[in-house]
Design an enzyme around this catalytic site. Structure first.
Site, short mmCIF file in Angstrom:
data_model
loop_
_atom_site.label_atom_id
_atom_site.label_comp_id
_atom_site.label_asym_id
_atom_site.label_seq_id
_atom_site.Cartn_x
_atom_site.Cartn_y
_atom_site.Cartn_z
CB CYS A 337 21.65 45.44 -17.77
SG CYS A 337 23.23 44.73 -17.56
NE ARG A 366 28.15 37.69 -14.87
CZ ARG A 366 28.10 38.55 -14.12
NH1 ARG A 366 29.10 38.94 -13.36
NH2 ARG A 366 27.20 39.54 -14.19
CD GLN A 384 23.60 39.59 -11.93
OE1 GLN A 384 22.88 39.94 -12.81
NE2 GLN A 384 24.84 40.15 -11.60
CG ASP A 386 20.39 42.73 -12.07
OD1 ASP A 386 20.76 43.66 -11.71
OD2 ASP A 386 20.76 42.39 -13.04
CG HIS A 388 18.88 46.89 -14.71
ND1 HIS A 388 18.79 45.60 -14.71
CD2 HIS A 388 20.44 47.28 -14.56
CE1 HIS A 388 19.68 45.19 -14.68
NE2 HIS A 388 20.99 45.95 -14.83
CE LYS A 472 32.63 49.79 -8.90
NZ LYS A 472 33.53 48.67 -9.29
CG HIS A 518 23.67 48.23 -13.61
ND1 HIS A 518 23.46 47.42 -14.70
CD2 HIS A 518 23.99 49.41 -14.46
CE1 HIS A 518 23.87 47.82 -15.84
NE2 HIS A 518 24.32 49.21 -15.63
#
Length: 644
Positions: A337, A366, A384, A386, A388, A472, A518
């Site tokens: 992000c 991570r 991911q 991912d 945004h 969320k 996200h």
RNA sequence: GCCGAUGUAGCUCAGGGGUAGAGCGUUUCCUUGGUAAGGAAGAGGUCAUGGGUUCAAUUCCCAUCAUUGGCUCCA
């Protein structure tokens, strides 16, 4: 006399002090034999406890969560009794029911319990169960409670008692075992017919690693022997589906000690499968108005200081890396992000640009604690799916709706039929924990709840589960054998736009702060592939599987014809291979079945002469003969329907 | 990271104080076959790594590493 209202609305008038068990008995003896506990005015209590006032009553059996957990709680006591029999010095901490059974945390002092002792303990438990010992409830004063456990030398119970109010303390005794316990319990140990101790684990007293580590013994019990057999069968099925096992068998991925823990290597077939999933999602995202972006695997440490991730997770990340001469500090990227925020900031934005949707299959790293790594579901480097979405406050609802549509499309295509959406909202008790204005939160939470409703999602609302930066929406799926997994997530974020000072110019010519969403429908490719493997037991949908068709020539004489068939399939973009080994057809079929190849085409003299193929479907057997063209058409049709 | 278990051939596993075995896979040869395992021969292992005990360790002990079941954690 008091009035008891049953769940069907009927009312029974009974004497004061009548127990739920008495009432069950008056309905039928068979029912009474199955009653484990009772829900009286919404509270679960012992079925044998007298009811003294008008009440609503629900009799709880094995089929109710409340009944099951009562049984397991009682089983924990039964196990403790058996353990105490063999280990008189054992000190007992806590022993609650859990999702699939129960455990008891026990301090064995100098002794060590080995799982080799399980059989002995199980036998003892069954022996005690057959005694049908009643679980006797007793109210005790705090001083008596302290006295009892001081004599027993059990400091854990004493610590628990310390936190309890005098007058609210109860003991339960069955057979020779007495425990500090709020209850409720089943009427007697005879309800427990099948026992299995599952595993040993270390667990800290009160979950705090500064405290002493106790031995946790997990077990599960059932009211019928068959239930245990079924449960063990399910566990066996889960083992068969384990993605680590199937990943190896199907040559999908590999871990090498030389590369490092938690760092998966995707083998050709796995990479092919994953690439196909990515293409599938990319196509869907393109239609949904996402724009692809690509960002590097590392980013300046200051980027993460800006985002706040450094402060919160920096210490637990992989250590920063430095350039050799300038000493510039970089991080392996743990999140995409911040990079995407910088892309948003790359030029001034107008309200006319919004919403902006940046999508990237972004690989992040991570540091996960070594004990936490697990196959592909928990790794240290993962990708991911991912994206945004930067949008205006009044676009939130629309955007979340579109994300839900995307997630539903994915679930449908990959045959996840059983799922619920969890809406995670603020903890109303602690409004100060959250960043962003109250008005925006109110609107955002309302938008999520409304759109989930409009999309007809089965939802559960959890207060206090929101992130500090926004509410969320998480999707929880149940796989083919009933296990729950958390998959896709949609998160609103008021924090990063603030920290990165993201702005757009509104119709009013003023500067406004966008909201960030996200979202990751798969979560990560690694985890998703793992779940998918277990969900479909390695039998991937036809459109996705690496090898769709395997051509099996009867003998070497038909290799040329097999190659001709292969060409036709390849020309239609069907992924196929020819098994040209000098093996008999039975063996080729067996191995293709075990490799979970959806279709097998057998070609020999007959097929060659008639320009046909004999098709066979994995798990179903012979389908008969087809012309190659018809077979291709059928496959194409099947795939088209899957991706519709 | 913590507690427990495990680590033997590419895979699945057996064995056990006197330097190793099976099945599958692989290689070669024979076999050219009709819907879930054709036959034969061979190759392949410092028994995870490092210490210790012992005349002798792959086996027993300790440590390390990895895997694994939990605990704690999870942007």
């Amino acid at each position: 006399m008091i009035q008891i209202t049953l769940p069907d609305g009927s009312v029974r008038e009974v004497a004061q002090g009548t127990s739920a068990m008495d009432i069950a008995m008056s309905i039928s003896e068979g029912l009474a034999r199955n009653v484990l506990a009772a829900e009286v005015n919404g509270q679960v209590i012992d079925a044998v406890r007298p009811i003294n006032e008008d009440a609503s009553l629900k009799l709880l059996t094995w089929n109710d969560d409340g009944g099951k957990s009562t049984m397991w709680h009682s089983s924990a006591h039964l196990m403790a009794e058996a353990i105490q029999h063999f280990y008189p010095k054992a000190k007992f901490a806590i022993g609650p029911p859990v999702e699939d059974g129960f455990y008891y945390d026990i301090d064995f002092g100098e002794e060590i319990l080995s799982d080799k002792e399980f059989k002995k303990l199980e036998d003892k438990m069954l022996e005690l169960a057959r005694e049908k010992n009643e679980y006797v409830r007793e109210e005790v004063s705090k001083s008596d409670a302290i006295k009892y456990f001081t004599e027993r030398g059990d400091e854990y119970k004493l610590e628990l008692i310390d936190g309890l109010e005098d007058g609210s303390i109860t003991f339960y005794t069955q057979g020779s075992f007495t425990d500090l316990c709020r209850g409720p319990h089943i009427p007697n140990t005879g309800f427990i017919k099948a026992v299995k101790l599952m595993k040993l684990a270390g667990a800290y007293w009160r979950g705090d690693e500064k405290n002493k580590q106790l031995t946790r013994v997990y077990g599960v019990t059932f009211p019928k022997q068959k239930d245990l057999t079924d449960y063990l069968t399910l566990l066996e099925e889960a083992r068969k589906r384990d993605h680590r096992k199937l990943g190896k068998e199907l040559d999908l991925f590999h871990f090498s000690q030389n590369v490092g823990q938690g760092l998966p290597l995707w083998l050709p077939k796995g990479a092919d499968l994953r690439a196909r999933l990515e293409t599938f999602l990319k196509n869907a995202q393109k239609k949904a108005g996402y724009e692809p972006v690509i960002t590097p695997h590392i980013g300046s440490k200051s980027l993460y200081e800006t985002s706040g991730h450094w402060a919160k997770y920096g210490e637990d990340s992989f250590r920063p890396i430095e350039t050799p001469h300038e000493g510039e500090v970089y991080m392996l990227k743990p999140m995409n992000c911040p990079h995407h925020c910088e892309i948003f900031k790359s030029r001034p934005r107008s309200y006319k640009d919004l919403p902006i949707r940046y999508a990237e299959f972004g690989t992040v790293y991570r540091y996960e604690q070594s004990g936490e790594l697990h196959g592909l579901t928990r790794v240290r480097g993962f990708t991911q799916d991912d994206a945004h979405i930067f949008c205006a406050q009044d676009q939130i609802k629309d955007e979340i709706g579109k994300v839900i549509d995307l997630v539903l499309y994915i679930f449908k295509t990959l045959d996840f039929q059983d799922f619920i959406a969890q809406v995670s909202l603020r903890d109303p008790e602690n409004p100060e924990k959250y960043i962003g204005s109250k008005e925006n939160w109110d609107k955002a939470e309302k938008a999520i709840a409304e759109v989930a409703e409009e999309k007809g999602l089965k939802t559960v609302v959890e207060y206090g589960e929101a992130a500090f930066y926004g509410p969320k929406l998480d999707f929880m799926v149940r796989d083919a054998i009933g296990r729950k997994w958390q998959l896709g997530t949609v998160q609103l974020d008021y924090n990063l736009p603030e920290r990165f000072e993201l702005e757009y110019v509104g119709a009013d010519n003023d500067r406004h702060r966008p909201v960030m969403i996200h979202r990751a429908p798969f979560g990560s490719m690694e985890r998703f592939v793992a779940i998918l493997i277990e969900h479909c037991a390695g039998k991937f949908p036809l459109w996705l599987t690496p090898e769709q068709v395997r051509i099996l020539p009867i003998s070497e004489k038909y290799h040329d014809y097999a190659q001709d068939v292969l060409k036709v399939l390849n020309n239609s973009d069907i992924r196929a291979a020819v098994d040209e080994r000098a093996e008999k057809i039975g063996k080729k079929i067996r191995e293709a079945e075990l490799d979970k190849v959806p279709y097998m085409l057998i070609v020999g003299e007959e097929e060659q002469n008639s320009s046909q193929v004999s098709a066979r479907k994995q798990g179903h057997g012979d389908l008969g003969a087809f012309s190659v063209e018809d077979f291709v058409k059928q496959i194409e049709k099947e795939i088209k329907e899957m991706l519709a």
